[in-house]
Design a protein around this motif. Structure first.
Motif, PDB file in Angstrom:
ATOM      1  N   ALA A  95      -4.619  16.665  -7.937  1.00 21.29           N
ATOM      2  CA  ALA A  95      -4.214  15.361  -7.410  1.00 21.29           C
ATOM      3  C   ALA A  95      -2.783  15.100  -7.845  1.00 21.29           C
ATOM      4  N   LEU A  96      -2.066  14.355  -7.025  1.00 18.92           N
ATOM      5  CA  LEU A  96      -0.650  14.078  -7.264  1.00 18.92           C
ATOM      6  C   LEU A  96      -0.388  12.590  -7.141  1.00 18.92           C
ATOM      7  N   ALA A  97       0.525  12.088  -7.949  1.00 20.54           N
ATOM      8  CA  ALA A  97       0.939  10.677  -7.816  1.00 20.54           C
ATOM      9  C   ALA A  97       2.307  10.533  -8.450  1.00 20.54           C
ATOM     10  N   VAL A  98       3.044   9.515  -8.031  1.00 20.60           N
ATOM     11  CA  VAL A  98       4.269   9.207  -8.779  1.00 20.60           C
ATOM     12  C   VAL A  98       3.813   8.648 -10.132  1.00 20.60           C
TER      13      VAL A  98
ATOM     14  N   PRO B 199       7.450   4.513  12.729  1.00 20.52           N
ATOM     15  CA  PRO B 199       6.763   3.223  12.839  1.00 20.52           C
ATOM     16  C   PRO B 199       5.291   3.328  12.407  1.00 20.52           C
ATOM     17  N   ALA B 200       4.748   2.202  11.909  1.00 21.18           N
ATOM     18  CA  ALA B 200       3.417   2.208  11.290  1.00 21.18           C
ATOM     19  C   ALA B 200       2.332   2.793  12.200  1.00 21.18           C
ATOM     20  N   ARG B 201       2.321   2.344  13.471  1.00 25.81           N
ATOM     21  CA  ARG B 201       1.241   2.776  14.354  1.00 25.81           C
ATOM     22  C   ARG B 201       1.301   4.283  14.617  1.00 25.81           C
ATOM     23  N   GLU B 202       2.537   4.772  14.782  1.00 29.24           N
ATOM     24  CA  GLU B 202       2.715   6.209  15.027  1.00 29.24           C
ATOM     25  C   GLU B 202       2.307   7.003  13.778  1.00 29.24           C
ATOM     26  N   ARG B 203       2.662   6.466  12.624  1.00 34.03           N
ATOM     27  CA  ARG B 203       2.307   7.156  11.375  1.00 34.03           C
ATOM     28  C   ARG B 203       0.790   7.198  11.192  1.00 34.03           C
ATOM     29  N   ALA B 204       0.139   6.073  11.550  1.00 32.17           N
ATOM     30  CA  ALA B 204      -1.327   6.029  11.446  1.00 32.17           C
ATOM     31  C   ALA B 204      -1.949   7.046  12.410  1.00 32.17           C
ATOM     32  N   GLN B 205      -1.449   7.065  13.634  1.00 28.46           N
ATOM     33  CA  GLN B 205      -2.001   8.002  14.635  1.00 28.46           C
ATOM     34  C   GLN B 205      -1.795   9.451  14.196  1.00 28.46           C
TER      35      GLN B 205
ATOM     36  N   VAL C 205       0.848  -1.203   0.000  1.00 30.57           N
ATOM     37  CA  VAL C 205       0.000   0.000   0.000  1.00 30.57           C
ATOM     38  C   VAL C 205       0.884   1.254   0.000  1.00 30.57           C
ATOM     39  N   LEU C 206       2.040   1.157   0.692  1.00 30.50           N
ATOM     40  CA  LEU C 206       2.927   2.324   0.845  1.00 30.50           C
ATOM     41  C   LEU C 206       3.851   2.534  -0.348  1.00 30.50           C
ATOM     42  N   ARG C 207       3.846   1.573  -1.262  1.00 29.64           N
ATOM     43  CA  ARG C 207       4.836   1.555  -2.348  1.00 29.64           C
ATOM     44  C   ARG C 207       5.037   2.902  -3.046  1.00 29.64           C
ATOM     45  N   TYR C 208       3.961   3.592  -3.350  1.00 26.25           N
ATOM     46  CA  TYR C 208       4.071   4.841  -4.113  1.00 26.25           C
ATOM     47  C   TYR C 208       3.868   6.083  -3.250  1.00 26.25           C
ATOM     48  N   LEU C 209       3.838   5.895  -1.915  1.00 26.02           N
ATOM     49  CA  LEU C 209       3.620   7.037  -1.019  1.00 26.02           C
ATOM     50  C   LEU C 209       4.979   7.538  -0.508  1.00 26.02           C
ATOM     51  N   PRO C 210       5.061   8.786   0.017  1.00 24.26           N
ATOM     52  CA  PRO C 210       6.355   9.286   0.507  1.00 24.26           C
ATOM     53  C   PRO C 210       6.940   8.358   1.575  1.00 24.26           C
ATOM     54  N   LYS C 211       8.254   8.109   1.487  1.00 19.49           N
ATOM     55  CA  LYS C 211       8.913   7.209   2.447  1.00 19.49           C
ATOM     56  C   LYS C 211       9.108   7.920   3.794  1.00 19.49           C
ATOM     57  N   ARG C 212       8.863   7.205   4.887  1.00 18.58           N
ATOM     58  CA  ARG C 212       9.051   7.737   6.241  1.00 18.58           C
ATOM     59  C   ARG C 212       9.686   6.659   7.110  1.00 18.58           C
ATOM     60  N   ASP C 213      10.503   7.083   8.112  1.00 22.25           N
ATOM     61  CA  ASP C 213      11.076   6.115   9.054  1.00 22.25           C
ATOM     62  C   ASP C 213      10.141   5.852  10.229  1.00 22.25           C
TER      63      ASP C 213
ATOM     64  N   PHE D  43       7.404  16.878  -1.723  1.00 23.64           N
ATOM     65  CA  PHE D  43       7.606  15.902  -0.639  1.00 23.64           C
ATOM     66  C   PHE D  43       8.695  14.882  -1.013  1.00 23.64           C
ATOM     67  N   GLY D  44       9.708  15.328  -1.742  1.00 26.99           N
ATOM     68  CA  GLY D  44      10.819  14.446  -2.106  1.00 26.99           C
ATOM     69  C   GLY D  44      10.471  13.465  -3.215  1.00 26.99           C
ATOM     70  N   LEU D  45       9.346  13.634  -3.867  1.00 25.20           N
ATOM     71  CA  LEU D  45       8.939  12.707  -4.932  1.00 25.20           C
ATOM     72  C   LEU D  45       8.749  13.457  -6.248  1.00 25.20           C
ATOM     73  N   ASP D  46       9.117  12.791  -7.349  1.00 26.92           N
ATOM     74  CA  ASP D  46       8.749  13.313  -8.667  1.00 26.92           C
ATOM     75  C   ASP D  46       7.321  12.882  -8.923  1.00 26.92           C
ATOM     76  N   CYS D  47       6.442  13.840  -9.172  1.00 27.64           N
ATOM     77  CA  CYS D  47       5.008  13.533  -9.267  1.00 27.64           C
ATOM     78  C   CYS D  47       4.413  14.045 -10.572  1.00 27.64           C
TER      79      CYS D  47
END
Ligand SMILES: CC(C)(COP(=O)(O)OP(=O)(O)OC[C@H]1O[C@@H](n2cnc3c(N)ncnc32)[C@H](O)[C@@H]1OP(=O)(O)O)[C@@H](O)C(=O)NCCC(=O)NCCS
Length: 159
Positions: free
Chosen positions: A119-122, A32-38, A22-30, A146-150
């Motif tokens: 709307a934006l996407a890679v 943790p999943a639960r913290e990112r969701a919150q 699901v995260l494949r094309y979203l901005p990369k973050r270090d 956000f560090g991505l070519d879109c």
């Protein structure tokens, strides 16, 4: 489609931020999943306090299962309103993203009175680009954000 509730956290973590596909094309973050969701839920709920719109939780009517998020958010950096969406893998390919994104765009123009939605996407995120096209958005340009070519799609309000 409804605002996020605190009880969504477990499912939102597991189905969206805990799934590498699901995260494949979203901005990369270090983060943790639960913290990112919150943090994302907090950001969306806070967005409602500043704007008459924000992304919603999307729930499958038949099962009551949380599928992901979809809706509108203001991007401060470019001063535009974006339609965004992410669904858990189990719910891909059923037309749900198109249905939710269309409803969000309609809400933005008809209820909020927005002049323009983007709307934006890679570039390689073909499914996302198809959703944009189904909503009537049109490719305008390539951008870096956000560090991505879109790819950048947009739709102006019909006068
Ligand atoms: C993008 C996403 C929301 C699409 O959700 P979905 O519910 O499967 O989308 P829909 O069923 O409405 O289908 C939309 C279109 O994408 C196409 N599609 C779906 N998966 C695809 C894939 N892997 N490759 C190419 N096209 C695909 C569908 O065929 C459909 O096109 P069509 O109507 O011309 O046949 C979903 O793949 C997702 O959550 N991805 C991870 C998060 C993400 O990338 N979000 C977008 C960030 S910009």
């Amino acid at each position: 489609m409804r605002p996020f509730e605190p009880t969504d956290l477990d499912a939102y973590t597991a189905r969206i931020f805990g799934d590498a596909e699901v995260l494949r094309y979203l901005p990369k973050r270090d983060t943790p999943a639960r913290e990112r969701a919150q943090r994302t839920m907090d950001f969306f709920n806070d967005h409602w306090n500043q704007f008459p719109y924000a992304p919603w939780a999307i729930v499958e009517k038949a099962s009551g299962e949380l599928m992901g998020h979809c809706g509108l958010r203001f991007i401060t950096e470019i001063r535009e309103t974006e339609v965004l969406y992410a669904l858990a893998k189990d719910f891909w390919g059923k037309g749900y993203a198109t249905e939710a994104a269309r409803a969000s765009v309609e809400f933005g123009f008809a209820k909020v009175g927005l002049e323009r939605i983007i709307a934006l996407a890679v570039p390689e995120n073909i499914a996302s680009r198809r959703v944009m096209e189904h909503c009537g958005l049109v490719y305008e340009k390539d951008v870096q954000l956000f560090g991505l070519d879109c790819v950048y799609y947009a739709l102006n309000r019909k006068t």
